[in-house]
Design a protein around this motif. Structure first.
Motif, PDB file in Angstrom:
ATOM      1  N   THR A   1      -1.192   2.894  -4.843  1.00  0.00           N
ATOM      2  CA  THR A   1      -0.164   2.907  -3.808  1.00  0.00           C
ATOM      3  C   THR A   1       0.184   4.351  -3.460  1.00  0.00           C
ATOM      4  OG1 THR A   1       1.606   2.795  -5.433  1.00  0.00           O
ATOM      5  CG2 THR A   1       0.889   0.705  -4.461  1.00  0.00           C
TER       6      THR A   1
ATOM      7  N   GLY B   1       0.803  -1.217   0.000  1.00  0.00           N
ATOM      8  CA  GLY B   1       0.000   0.000   0.000  1.00  0.00           C
ATOM      9  C   GLY B   1       0.833   1.264   0.000  1.00  0.00           C
TER      10      GLY B   1
ATOM     11  N   TYR C   1      -4.443   4.780   1.508  1.00  0.00           N
ATOM     12  CA  TYR C   1      -4.495   3.608   0.626  1.00  0.00           C
ATOM     13  C   TYR C   1      -5.753   2.781   0.890  1.00  0.00           C
ATOM     14  CZ  TYR C   1      -3.302  -0.922  -1.389  1.00  0.00           C
ATOM     15  OH  TYR C   1      -3.334  -2.096  -2.100  1.00  0.00           O
TER      16      TYR C   1
END
Length: 149
Positions: A74, A47, A121
């Motif tokens: 990301t 993430g 994220y």
């Protein structure tokens, strides 16, 4: 499974320091090059990506730019030992960087940035799922409306 945090840096001491500082708080992965970083991204749910700017083959910005299409959600953080205005602008414009930090990092500060990045994220993932469900519901509603009229 918790979201992973990937740190890419060509200096093994930095990778070891990062892992030692944050392994108890986060699911940490490290890579010594952009190529290794891509491999980690393919194998794990990452993430947050933190990368050094100045690396031998591929700069941090080039790495982030190269993975943008495949991993658009990301959250990206760029670390560098040099405060270069052009690198900052490139990072923001080309690599869509969330934060730009100068080495050496402060553990407490970086930990907060990583926590915030993970939250962003996860919110992006939830938002995408909800958008997808809403689109499906709209399609079903349209189908019902057509058959009912």
């Amino acid at each position: 499974m918790p979201v992973g945090v990937l740190y890419v840096d060509d200096e093994i001491n930095n990778l070891n320091s990062f892992k030692a500082a944050f392994r108890r708080s986060f699911n940490i992965y490290t890579a010594q090059s952009a190529a290794e970083g891509r491999q980690v991204l393919q194998e794990h749910d990452i993430g947050v990506i933190i990368t050094d700017q100045r690396m031998p083959v591929t700069t941090g910005i080039e790495f982030l730019e190269s993975i943008l299409a495949a991993y658009p959600d990301t959250i990206r953080i760029l670390l560098t030992g040099f405060s270069d205005v052009n690198a900052v602008m490139d990072a923001i414009n080309r690599g869509q960087v969330y934060k730009y930090l100068v080495k050496p990092w402060q553990n407490d500060e970086l930990k907060i940035y990583i926590q915030n990045a993970i939250e962003i994220y996860e919110l992006r993932k939830v938002n995408k799922e909800l958008t997808y469900k809403l689109q499906l519901a709209n399609i079903e509603l349209e189908a019902l409306t057509r058959t009912g009229s």
